[in-house]
Design a protein around this motif. Structure first.
Motif, PDB file in Angstrom:
ATOM      1  N   ALA A 149       9.432  12.630   3.281  1.00  0.00           N
ATOM      2  CA  ALA A 149      10.857  12.395   3.540  1.00  0.00           C
ATOM      3  C   ALA A 149      11.553  13.677   3.972  1.00  0.00           C
ATOM      4  O   ALA A 149      12.381  13.659   4.890  1.00  0.00           O
ATOM      5  CB  ALA A 149      11.530  11.818   2.295  1.00  0.00           C
ATOM      6  N   SER A 178      12.149   5.925   4.183  1.00  0.00           N
ATOM      7  CA  SER A 178      10.950   6.458   3.509  1.00  0.00           C
ATOM      8  C   SER A 178      11.231   6.616   2.020  1.00  0.00           C
ATOM      9  O   SER A 178      10.352   6.375   1.186  1.00  0.00           O
ATOM     10  CB  SER A 178      10.515   7.788   4.121  1.00  0.00           C
ATOM     11  OG  SER A 178      11.457   8.814   3.850  1.00  0.00           O
ATOM     12  N   ILE A 180       7.978   1.900   7.595  1.00  0.00           N
ATOM     13  CA  ILE A 180       8.155   3.298   8.008  1.00  0.00           C
ATOM     14  C   ILE A 180       6.835   3.952   8.391  1.00  0.00           C
ATOM     15  O   ILE A 180       6.826   4.892   9.180  1.00  0.00           O
ATOM     16  CB  ILE A 180       8.885   4.140   6.937  1.00  0.00           C
ATOM     17  CG1 ILE A 180       8.063   4.317   5.666  1.00  0.00           C
ATOM     18  CG2 ILE A 180      10.244   3.584   6.661  1.00  0.00           C
ATOM     19  CD1 ILE A 180       7.463   5.674   5.541  1.00  0.00           C
ATOM     20  N   ARG A 181       5.723   3.474   7.842  1.00  0.00           N
ATOM     21  CA  ARG A 181       4.437   4.106   8.175  1.00  0.00           C
ATOM     22  C   ARG A 181       4.129   3.967   9.666  1.00  0.00           C
ATOM     23  O   ARG A 181       3.817   4.941  10.342  1.00  0.00           O
ATOM     24  CB  ARG A 181       3.319   3.533   7.306  1.00  0.00           C
ATOM     25  CG  ARG A 181       3.437   3.930   5.849  1.00  0.00           C
ATOM     26  CD  ARG A 181       2.191   3.591   5.033  1.00  0.00           C
ATOM     27  NE  ARG A 181       1.649   2.275   5.276  1.00  0.00           N
ATOM     28  CZ  ARG A 181       1.980   1.171   4.606  1.00  0.00           C
ATOM     29  NH1 ARG A 181       2.886   1.231   3.660  1.00  0.00           N
ATOM     30  NH2 ARG A 181       1.400   0.027   4.890  1.00  0.00           N
ATOM     31  N   THR A 228       4.555   2.695  -0.369  1.00  0.00           N
ATOM     32  CA  THR A 228       5.200   2.011   0.756  1.00  0.00           C
ATOM     33  C   THR A 228       4.493   0.712   1.121  1.00  0.00           C
ATOM     34  O   THR A 228       4.479   0.321   2.282  1.00  0.00           O
ATOM     35  CB  THR A 228       5.264   2.936   1.988  1.00  0.00           C
ATOM     36  OG1 THR A 228       3.942   3.347   2.330  1.00  0.00           O
ATOM     37  CG2 THR A 228       6.142   4.136   1.739  1.00  0.00           C
TER      38      THR A 228
END
Length: 134
Positions: A11, A64, A71-72, A123
């Motif tokens: 982040a 994130s 987000i990945r 995540t």
């Protein structure tokens, strides 16, 4: 709930990338207002592209910390774009290896972090919308 260090580092790098893109937006606006561009259409197009990029990387950084699974893929895509720009910075008539390294190194770190088991675990879709484990 505490976040793993890898997620916090991820982040932090994403926020730094977003901040630099917003700085580029401001610089481009200042240049547009104070200098006469060779092509106004091109200058505006570049400004819009950087504005879109800054908004997108900001969204990735914010989400994130919210542990969103999307987000990945978004971060991988952005890092690959950044790597392509970095490679271009190493070559050509106006080569800027310093900028190339400044783009390449954080991109590699982010890519490594994105595939760390703790980041993947944080995540995944096993987390609810508020980021708490289900």
């Amino acid at each position: 709930m505490r976040r793993p260090r890898a997620v916090l580092l991820l982040a932090a790098i994403l926020y730094a990338e977003a901040a630099l893109l917003w700085a580029a937006v401001l610089w481009l606006i200042l240049e547009l207002l104070t200098a006469t561009p060779t092509s106004l259409a091109t200058a505006l197009a570049v400004l819009v592209l950087v504005l879109i990029g800054a908004s997108w990387v900001t969204a990735i950084a914010v989400n994130s910390l919210r542990r969103r699974s999307w987000i990945r893929g978004a971060a991988v895509t952005w890092q690959l774009v950044q790597i392509a720009v970095a490679v271009g910075s190493f070559q050509g008539l106006y080569a800027r290896p310093d900028l190339g390294w400044a783009l390449l190194l954080p991109s590699v770190v982010v890519l490594v972090l994105l595939f760390q088991p703790r980041v993947i675990a944080e995540t995944t879709s096993a987390h609810s919308e508020d980021g708490a484990p289900q």
